[in-house]
Design a protein around this motif. Structure first.
Motif, PDB file in Angstrom:
ATOM      1  N   GLY A 154       0.796  -1.224   0.000  1.00  0.00           N
ATOM      2  CA  GLY A 154       0.000   0.000   0.000  1.00  0.00           C
ATOM      3  C   GLY A 154       0.826   1.271   0.000  1.00  0.00           C
ATOM      4  O   GLY A 154       0.279   2.368   0.038  1.00  0.00           O
ATOM      5  N   SER A 155       2.157   1.170  -0.055  1.00  0.00           N
ATOM      6  CA  SER A 155       2.950   2.411  -0.107  1.00  0.00           C
ATOM      7  C   SER A 155       2.897   3.042  -1.500  1.00  0.00           C
ATOM      8  O   SER A 155       3.185   4.219  -1.668  1.00  0.00           O
ATOM      9  CB  SER A 155       4.397   2.169   0.332  1.00  0.00           C
ATOM     10  OG  SER A 155       4.977   1.107  -0.395  1.00  0.00           O
ATOM     11  N   LEU A 156       2.531   2.264  -2.518  1.00  0.00           N
ATOM     12  CA  LEU A 156       2.254   2.811  -3.846  1.00  0.00           C
ATOM     13  C   LEU A 156       0.770   2.593  -4.126  1.00  0.00           C
ATOM     14  O   LEU A 156       0.217   1.549  -3.770  1.00  0.00           O
ATOM     15  CB  LEU A 156       3.130   2.136  -4.908  1.00  0.00           C
ATOM     16  CG  LEU A 156       4.642   2.350  -4.715  1.00  0.00           C
ATOM     17  CD1 LEU A 156       5.444   1.513  -5.693  1.00  0.00           C
ATOM     18  CD2 LEU A 156       5.021   3.828  -4.832  1.00  0.00           C
ATOM     19  N   SER A 157       0.133   3.568  -4.768  1.00  0.00           N
ATOM     20  CA  SER A 157      -1.332   3.608  -4.743  1.00  0.00           C
ATOM     21  C   SER A 157      -2.040   3.227  -6.029  1.00  0.00           C
ATOM     22  O   SER A 157      -3.182   2.780  -5.989  1.00  0.00           O
ATOM     23  CB  SER A 157      -1.781   5.032  -4.376  1.00  0.00           C
ATOM     24  OG  SER A 157      -1.143   5.455  -3.189  1.00  0.00           O
ATOM     25  N   VAL A 158      -1.387   3.456  -7.172  1.00  0.00           N
ATOM     26  CA  VAL A 158      -2.109   3.430  -8.447  1.00  0.00           C
ATOM     27  C   VAL A 158      -1.215   2.824  -9.519  1.00  0.00           C
ATOM     28  O   VAL A 158      -0.019   3.102  -9.539  1.00  0.00           O
ATOM     29  CB  VAL A 158      -2.454   4.895  -8.871  1.00  0.00           C
ATOM     30  CG1 VAL A 158      -3.044   4.942 -10.270  1.00  0.00           C
ATOM     31  CG2 VAL A 158      -3.382   5.546  -7.871  1.00  0.00           C
ATOM     32  N   VAL A 159      -1.775   2.028 -10.432  1.00  0.00           N
ATOM     33  CA  VAL A 159      -1.017   1.583 -11.612  1.00  0.00           C
ATOM     34  C   VAL A 159      -1.587   2.303 -12.843  1.00  0.00           C
ATOM     35  O   VAL A 159      -2.787   2.208 -13.115  1.00  0.00           O
ATOM     36  CB  VAL A 159      -1.086   0.059 -11.807  1.00  0.00           C
ATOM     37  CG1 VAL A 159      -0.370  -0.356 -13.094  1.00  0.00           C
ATOM     38  CG2 VAL A 159      -0.471  -0.658 -10.601  1.00  0.00           C
ATOM     39  N   ALA A 160      -0.729   3.024 -13.553  1.00  0.00           N
ATOM     40  CA  ALA A 160      -1.148   3.787 -14.737  1.00  0.00           C
ATOM     41  C   ALA A 160      -0.350   3.313 -15.950  1.00  0.00           C
ATOM     42  O   ALA A 160       0.339   2.279 -15.887  1.00  0.00           O
ATOM     43  CB  ALA A 160      -0.930   5.279 -14.481  1.00  0.00           C
ATOM     44  N   THR A 161      -0.471   4.057 -17.070  1.00  0.00           N
ATOM     45  CA  THR A 161       0.327   3.698 -18.257  1.00  0.00           C
ATOM     46  C   THR A 161       1.217   4.828 -18.761  1.00  0.00           C
ATOM     47  O   THR A 161       2.181   4.567 -19.459  1.00  0.00           O
ATOM     48  CB  THR A 161      -0.569   3.298 -19.451  1.00  0.00           C
ATOM     49  OG1 THR A 161      -1.367   4.426 -19.821  1.00  0.00           O
ATOM     50  CG2 THR A 161      -1.425   2.102 -19.126  1.00  0.00           C
ATOM     51  N   ASP A 162       0.839   6.114 -18.497  1.00  0.00           N
ATOM     52  CA  ASP A 162       1.553   7.210 -19.160  1.00  0.00           C
ATOM     53  C   ASP A 162       1.502   6.986 -20.678  1.00  0.00           C
ATOM     54  O   ASP A 162       2.484   7.230 -21.385  1.00  0.00           O
ATOM     55  CB  ASP A 162       3.000   7.267 -18.656  1.00  0.00           C
ATOM     56  CG  ASP A 162       3.723   8.555 -19.041  1.00  0.00           C
ATOM     57  OD1 ASP A 162       3.088   9.432 -19.637  1.00  0.00           O
ATOM     58  OD2 ASP A 162       4.926   8.645 -18.749  1.00  0.00           O
TER      59      ASP A 162
END
Ligand code: URP
Ligand code: ZN
Ligand code: ZN
Ligand code: ZN
Length: 485
Positions: free
Chosen positions: A306-314
């Motif tokens: 939970g220390s990183l919140s989101v998976v994106a693509t850019d």
């Protein structure tokens, strides 16, 4: 009004999983429960009914490095829907001497053919009184509550620390969330010049010019500045342990700092740049660059804990021809890779199917967390009565081999070419409209609408210094010595 029922599936949200049908009317969820009936029935047997994905980091038809990114709001949102993503957030980038509102008008003009809902982040690419004033209009009238700052791309998009700090303070006043592209642009420029002078002009030198330390330093700096400004911070494309460590430490202290790893950084590594084929390597040039396994493990651990919140693509896709602007000079290769269509299937395959993420965590990092961060939950990111019927009916048994030949994106290659993915949408619904039905793409141009986002109330009051910094206290002194003694 006609009704649609998604029948026989298991609803999977960020919190829980349970068997129920979902009834949709007028684009929204109107009922959840057993044995529902409706005019149209979608068979979800064996499937998970999840909130559609939200990709908070895309660049569609963006003017950048002497060209435009190749996917527009039509092909980009179509690509998203085909992979279960029902909303994208693009970055509005004011050009030199362009006002924020002029840039926003340009961005509005690009979206008429969008097939899924979208929103914008506003980039702060320079600082003056007009920008200060317009930020208020952007937040209060235009429904945009996020401002992006580039700490890299010196001489183009980059802002300096004084500008960034001023903008962060303005964000704090307005209830907006600042975002950063965290790489030390001065150091990148210096290393780029040295590499080129030494004859290192190939795509692999792109990675050498922006090592993890460059990202770690900038991430730490941005976090400290945000804390001094008393504002939360969102760090886009977090790619390495140094940046993750800074975010982790800040969060442990109580600061609201959000980290966004990309599916590319999670699943592709730096060896891609050492491919003998120039085109292969150049197609993977993006900033920050792909890293080694140690950094990838750190990112996966961050998603798990939970220390990183989101998976994106850019998602910032350039054709092979565009990438070739950089033959003989890696610094001219347009920076960016695609991924909009593949984010959810790749994360399912490499995350859920391997046991690294639970299904609920998958929903959290692809949809619900970012909906909360952007202040659009539960309209988006939820399977709840009243929420928009943006849904992915996810078939964990459907599989395919990723290939440029079958993709929706308009570029001529795919960085995930040849990867086998298991876990694909059987249906993707955008506000109740079935845009994807197995392999049939039925997207509707112009269906996508702008999603208005209200300002926040959250501020960072984590560090003990906060109060003193915002309310300086002048000391009344007696006995002031004479000067010039
Ligand atoms: O290389 C990248 N990431 N291109 C897109 C622009 C940005 O920095 O996000
Ligand atoms: Zn508003
Ligand atoms: Zn960036
Ligand atoms: Zn970007």
């Amino acid at each position: 009004m006609t009704t649609t029922v998604i029948k026989g599936g298991t609803i999977v949200t960020a919190d829980l999983s349970y068997k129920a049908d979902v009834k949709i009317e007028g684009g929204a969820i109107v009922q959840i429960g057993p044995n529902l009936s409706g005019d149209t029935v979608l068979d979800a047997a064996g499937c998970y009914v999840m909130p559609g994905g939200i990709d908070p980091h895309v660049h569609l038809e963006m003017p950048f490095m002497g060209t435009y990114s190749a996917d527009d709001f039509e092909s980009g949102t179509r690509a998203g829907l085909s992979g279960g993503t029902t909303m994208v957030v693009d970055f509005c980038l004011p050009g030199p001497d362009q006002s924020l509102l002029e840039a926003l008008q340009m961005w509005d003009n690009k979206t008429s053919r969008a097939t899924a809902d979208y929103s914008f982040h506003m980039a702060i690419t320079g600082w003056n009184e007009r920008v200060f004033d317009e930020m208020k209009t952007v937040v209060q009238d235009r429904g945009i509550n996020t401002f992006k700052h580039f700490m890299a791309y010196k001489g183009a998009l980059m802002v300096n620390d004084d500008e960034m700090f001023a903008s962060f303070q303005r964000c704090a006043e307005l209830g907006a969330l600042p975002m950063v592209h965290a790489e030390n642009g001065d150091v990148v420029a210096s290393m780029t010049a040295k590499l080129l002078a030494e004859g290192n002009d190939g795509p692999e030198a792109h990675a050498y010019s922006r090592p993890p330390e460059v990202e770690g330093e900038a991430t730490n700096r941005a976090i400290m500045l945000a804390d001094m400004a008393g504002v939360p911070l969102y760090v886009v494309h977090t790619s390495c342990e140094q940046a993750h460590e800074a975010i982790r430490r800040a969060r442990q202290k109580g600061m609201r700092v959000y980290g966004e790893p990309l599916i590319q950084h999670l699943t592709l590594d730096e060896s891609e740049y050492f491919n003998k084929d120039w085109d292969h390597a150049a197609r993977r040039v993006m900033s920050p660059p792909f890293r080694n396994k140690q950094h990838q493990d750190s990112l996966w651990a961050g998603l798990q804990s939970g220390s990183l919140s989101v998976v994106a693509t850019d998602h910032c896709a350039f054709t092979s021809e565009q990438k070739r602007f950089g033959v003989g000079n890696f610094a001219k290769i347009p920076n960016g890779t695609g991924g909009l269509e593949d984010r959810m299937p790749m994360l399912w395959t490499y995350g859920v199917a391997t046991g690294r993420l639970t299904m609920n965590e998958f929903v959290a990092v692809t949809s619900t967390n970012i909906a909360k961060i952007l202040n659009i939950y539960p309209k988006k990111g939820a399977v709840l009565v009243g929420a928009d019927a943006d849904l992915a009916v996810w078939d964990p048994k459907r599989s395919k081999t990723i290939s440029a030949k079958t993709q929706q994106s308009s570029i001529d290659y795919n960085v995930f070419e040849g990867k086998e993915v298991t876990g694909l949408p059987r249906y993707t619904l955008t506000r109740g409209y079935v845009a994807i039905e197995e392999n049939a793409v039925k997207t509707r141009e112009g269906h996508g609408k702008f999603v208005h986002r209200e300002p926040f109330t959250a501020v960072n009051k984590a560090l003990s210094t906060w109060k003193e910094l915002v309310a300086p206290r002048k000391v009344e002194r007696t006995g002031i010595p004479a000067t010039g003694v």
